[in-house]
Each structure stands twice: as structure tokens, then as C-alpha cells.
Design a protein around this motif. Structure first.
Motif, PDB file in Angstrom:
ATOM      1  N   TYR A 142      39.860  39.246  30.649  1.00 18.09           N
ATOM      2  CA  TYR A 142      39.461  37.848  30.788  1.00 18.09           C
ATOM      3  C   TYR A 142      40.222  37.046  29.740  1.00 18.09           C
ATOM      4  O   TYR A 142      40.229  37.414  28.565  1.00 18.09           O
ATOM      5  N   PRO A 143      40.892  35.957  30.140  1.00 18.82           N
ATOM      6  CA  PRO A 143      41.848  35.290  29.246  1.00 18.82           C
ATOM      7  C   PRO A 143      41.292  34.354  28.179  1.00 18.82           C
ATOM      8  O   PRO A 143      42.065  33.784  27.419  1.00 18.82           O
ATOM      9  N   GLU A 144      39.989  34.207  28.095  1.00 15.90           N
ATOM     10  CA  GLU A 144      39.441  33.291  27.086  1.00 15.90           C
ATOM     11  C   GLU A 144      38.122  33.837  26.557  1.00 15.90           C
ATOM     12  O   GLU A 144      37.504  34.688  27.196  1.00 15.90           O
ATOM     13  N   PRO A 145      37.681  33.371  25.393  1.00 17.79           N
ATOM     14  CA  PRO A 145      36.402  33.840  24.845  1.00 17.79           C
ATOM     15  C   PRO A 145      35.246  33.473  25.783  1.00 17.79           C
ATOM     16  O   PRO A 145      35.271  32.434  26.438  1.00 17.79           O
ATOM     17  N   PHE A 146      34.263  34.357  25.836  1.00 22.87           N
ATOM     18  CA  PHE A 146      33.138  34.141  26.733  1.00 22.87           C
ATOM     19  C   PHE A 146      31.940  34.914  26.187  1.00 22.87           C
ATOM     20  O   PHE A 146      32.030  36.121  25.971  1.00 22.87           O
ATOM     21  N   ASP A 147      30.825  34.223  25.945  1.00 24.33           N
ATOM     22  CA  ASP A 147      29.615  34.889  25.446  1.00 24.33           C
ATOM     23  C   ASP A 147      29.127  35.922  26.450  1.00 24.33           C
ATOM     24  O   ASP A 147      28.983  35.618  27.630  1.00 24.33           O
ATOM     25  N   GLY A 148      28.900  37.130  25.984  1.00 18.25           N
ATOM     26  CA  GLY A 148      28.406  38.195  26.843  1.00 18.25           C
ATOM     27  C   GLY A 148      29.491  39.045  27.471  1.00 18.25           C
ATOM     28  O   GLY A 148      29.195  39.989  28.194  1.00 18.25           O
ATOM     29  N   LEU A 149      30.752  38.725  27.205  1.00 20.58           N
ATOM     30  CA  LEU A 149      31.863  39.447  27.835  1.00 20.58           C
ATOM     31  C   LEU A 149      31.871  40.930  27.472  1.00 20.58           C
ATOM     32  O   LEU A 149      32.296  41.762  28.265  1.00 20.58           O
ATOM     33  N   GLU A 150      31.354  41.265  26.302  1.00 20.74           N
ATOM     34  CA  GLU A 150      31.343  42.673  25.890  1.00 20.74           C
ATOM     35  C   GLU A 150      30.421  43.515  26.775  1.00 20.74           C
ATOM     36  O   GLU A 150      30.534  44.734  26.821  1.00 20.74           O
ATOM     37  N   LEU A 151      29.533  42.875  27.533  1.00 19.97           N
ATOM     38  CA  LEU A 151      28.588  43.586  28.387  1.00 19.97           C
ATOM     39  C   LEU A 151      29.091  43.797  29.802  1.00 19.97           C
ATOM     40  O   LEU A 151      28.463  44.510  30.585  1.00 19.97           O
ATOM     41  N   CYS A 152      30.211  43.148  30.151  1.00 14.17           N
ATOM     42  CA  CYS A 152      30.628  43.193  31.546  1.00 14.17           C
ATOM     43  C   CYS A 152      32.136  43.347  31.701  1.00 14.17           C
ATOM     44  O   CYS A 152      32.895  43.231  30.741  1.00 14.17           O
ATOM     45  N   TYR A 153      32.512  43.616  32.926  1.00 11.49           N
ATOM     46  CA  TYR A 153      33.920  43.637  33.315  1.00 11.49           C
ATOM     47  C   TYR A 153      34.205  42.387  34.126  1.00 11.49           C
ATOM     48  O   TYR A 153      33.353  41.909  34.883  1.00 11.49           O
ATOM     49  N   TYR A 154      35.419  41.882  33.980  1.00 10.48           N
ATOM     50  CA  TYR A 154      35.914  40.796  34.824  1.00 10.48           C
ATOM     51  C   TYR A 154      36.782  41.464  35.878  1.00 10.48           C
ATOM     52  O   TYR A 154      37.643  42.283  35.558  1.00 10.48           O
ATOM     53  N   MET A 155      36.534  41.150  37.140  1.00  4.22           N
ATOM     54  CA  MET A 155      37.269  41.770  38.229  1.00  4.22           C
ATOM     55  C   MET A 155      37.819  40.686  39.148  1.00  4.22           C
ATOM     56  O   MET A 155      37.207  39.631  39.311  1.00  4.22           O
ATOM     57  N   ALA A 156      38.971  40.955  39.748  1.00  2.73           N
ATOM     58  CA  ALA A 156      39.590  39.993  40.661  1.00  2.73           C
ATOM     59  C   ALA A 156      40.212  40.731  41.839  1.00  2.73           C
ATOM     60  O   ALA A 156      40.554  41.913  41.743  1.00  2.73           O
ATOM     61  N   ALA A 157      40.353  40.009  42.947  1.00  4.49           N
ATOM     62  CA  ALA A 157      40.946  40.564  44.161  1.00  4.49           C
ATOM     63  C   ALA A 157      41.620  39.449  44.942  1.00  4.49           C
ATOM     64  O   ALA A 157      41.169  38.296  44.919  1.00  4.49           O
ATOM     65  N   ALA A 158      42.687  39.807  45.636  1.00  2.93           N
ATOM     66  CA  ALA A 158      43.327  38.873  46.566  1.00  2.93           C
ATOM     67  C   ALA A 158      42.417  38.756  47.783  1.00  2.93           C
ATOM     68  O   ALA A 158      42.021  39.770  48.375  1.00  2.93           O
ATOM     69  N   ALA A 159      42.074  37.560  48.162  1.00  2.00           N
ATOM     70  CA  ALA A 159      41.111  37.353  49.240  1.00  2.00           C
ATOM     71  C   ALA A 159      41.611  37.922  50.565  1.00  2.00           C
ATOM     72  O   ALA A 159      40.848  38.556  51.294  1.00  2.00           O
ATOM     73  N   LYS A 160      42.862  37.727  50.875  1.00  2.00           N
ATOM     74  CA  LYS A 160      43.389  38.177  52.171  1.00  2.00           C
ATOM     75  C   LYS A 160      43.216  39.687  52.336  1.00  2.00           C
ATOM     76  O   LYS A 160      42.719  40.152  53.363  1.00  2.00           O
ATOM     77  N   GLU A 161      43.607  40.450  51.336  1.00  2.00           N
ATOM     78  CA  GLU A 161      43.482  41.902  51.417  1.00  2.00           C
ATOM     79  C   GLU A 161      42.012  42.324  51.471  1.00  2.00           C
ATOM     80  O   GLU A 161      41.646  43.229  52.207  1.00  2.00           O
ATOM     81  N   MET A 162      41.169  41.664  50.689  1.00  2.00           N
ATOM     82  CA  MET A 162      39.752  42.010  50.677  1.00  2.00           C
ATOM     83  C   MET A 162      39.136  41.773  52.061  1.00  2.00           C
ATOM     84  O   MET A 162      38.384  42.604  52.565  1.00  2.00           O
ATOM     85  N   LEU A 163      39.466  40.658  52.672  1.00  2.00           N
ATOM     86  CA  LEU A 163      38.874  40.318  53.962  1.00  2.00           C
ATOM     87  C   LEU A 163      39.350  41.253  55.069  1.00  2.00           C
ATOM     88  O   LEU A 163      38.657  41.438  56.056  1.00  2.00           O
ATOM     89  N   GLU A 164      40.517  41.848  54.889  1.00  2.00           N
ATOM     90  CA  GLU A 164      41.052  42.761  55.907  1.00  2.00           C
ATOM     91  C   GLU A 164      40.571  44.192  55.724  1.00  2.00           C
ATOM     92  O   GLU A 164      40.719  45.011  56.621  1.00  2.00           O
ATOM     93  N   MET A 165      40.014  44.520  54.566  1.00  2.00           N
ATOM     94  CA  MET A 165      39.603  45.896  54.272  1.00  2.00           C
ATOM     95  C   MET A 165      38.416  46.328  55.107  1.00  2.00           C
ATOM     96  O   MET A 165      37.474  45.576  55.309  1.00  2.00           O
ATOM     97  N   GLU A 166      38.475  47.574  55.544  1.00  2.00           N
ATOM     98  CA  GLU A 166      37.314  48.218  56.170  1.00  2.00           C
ATOM     99  C   GLU A 166      36.706  49.118  55.112  1.00  2.00           C
ATOM    100  O   GLU A 166      37.398  49.959  54.558  1.00  2.00           O
ATOM    101  N   VAL A 167      35.447  48.944  54.834  1.00  2.00           N
ATOM    102  CA  VAL A 167      34.782  49.754  53.808  1.00  2.00           C
ATOM    103  C   VAL A 167      33.849  50.741  54.476  1.00  2.00           C
ATOM    104  O   VAL A 167      33.135  50.421  55.377  1.00  2.00           O
TER     105      VAL A 167
END
Length: 167
Positions: A142-167
Motif C-alpha cells: 500500500y503506497p501511503e500510511p494508513f492506520d491499521g495497515l499492519e493488520l491487513c493485506y492490500y490486494m488488487a486485481a484487473a477487473a477484466k480478468e477477474m470478471l472472466e474467471m471461473e472459480v
């Protein structure tokens, strides 16, 4: 459960009492609502802290009108940021979370004119992490300071690929 039977609808005041019953402990409240969500909550504080009127907020209902999930999105760091994602306890494990995320991502990316999604997940929430990874989310710094960041992960995905995925 097939996602075609699920309906993503704008959240209304009438949904909040049901949603409140899904969050039973302080740790569940922090996991879902974040570190600044008050607990114990009442109807007023819950409505204020979940910001359902300020943020695009949606529920998932089945064809019979049963409330199954809730989620929100907003623009954050040039991504459609998904937040406060929750599936009704009795409905977990049936693919509803996948449907919620895909539908929110589609609506949010179209609304915000963005092509990537992001979210935070608590490090201890392994079930959610597995789902997000199956949908193409990857941990990022995560590129900036954020309260509580030590407790979590920041995750990202390209929307197009996510929408096409079969889970």
C-alpha cells in the motif's frame, strides 16, 4: 448457487437490521467494518459507521427476497475499492461471495470508469484471502500510511480478468 438467481440491489434502511445480526462479536465487527467501526453498536451507530448513505452500498438477494450479502465500493488510488463485504452466515460456502465481488466490481468499475479493483483483508481472514486470490487479487504494497495497515493485506486485481474467471 448460481449467480443468475442473485440480485444486486441498492441497500435500503430496511436491510440494516438484518445486516446487524450478521456481526455478532467485536472481532467480527473489526473484520468486517474496520478498526473504527464502533462496537457494541446500536441502530444509529451502525448506520453511521457503515456509511451506507454516503458510499455506493448494495445487497444481494435471492429470487425470494432473502438478504444474502452486502458490499460497497468507492474510488481509492485509481481503483474501484471494494469494502465491507459480507455474506449472511447461513449462506456462506455457496458461491455468493464470488457473485457479490464480481457484480460489485462490474458495477463499480463502470460507475467509476476504472479498470482495476482493490480491497483490504485482515491477515487472519484466510477464507476471504483464498476467495480473493481465486478471483485474481494479488497482495500489493500500500503506497501511503494508513492506520491499521499492519493488520491487513492490500490486494488488487484487473477487473477484466477477474470478471472472466471461473472459480
Amino acid at each position: 448457487m448460481e449467480n443468475t438467481k442473485l440480485q444486486l440491489l441498492p441497500c435500503e434502511q430496511k436491510h440494516l437490521p438484518v445486516l446487524m445480526t450478521w456481526v455478532k462479536t467485536e472481532s467480527q465487527c473489526q473484520q468486517w467494518g474496520g478498526p473504527f467501526f464502533r462496537y457494541p453498536f446500536d441502530a444509529r451507530s451502525f448506520a453511521e459507521d457503515c456509511s451506507w448513505r454516503e458510499l455506493p452500498s448494495f445487497v444481494v438477494q435471492d429470487s425470494g427476497g432473502e438478504l444474502l450479502a452486502f458490499g460497497q465500493y468507492y474510488a481509492r488510488l485509481d481503483r474501484c475499492h471494494l469494502s465491507r463485504l459480507i455474506v449472511a452466515p447461513a449462506a456462506r460456502g455457496r458461491g455468493i461471495g464470488k457473485g457479490l465481488i464480481k457484480q460489485l466490481a462490474l458495477r463499480g468499475c463502470c460507475d467509476l470508469k476504472l479498470d482495476q479493483c482493490s480491497l483490504f483483508v485482515l491477515k487472519e481472514n484466510l477464507a476471504a484471502q483464498v476467495l480473493y486470490e481465486k478471483l485474481g487479487f494479488q497482495q500489493m504494497e500500500y503506497p501511503e500510511p494508513f492506520d491499521g495497515l499492519e493488520l491487513c493485506y492490500y490486494m488488487a486485481a484487473a477487473a477484466k480478468e477477474m470478471l472472466e474467471m471461473e472459480v
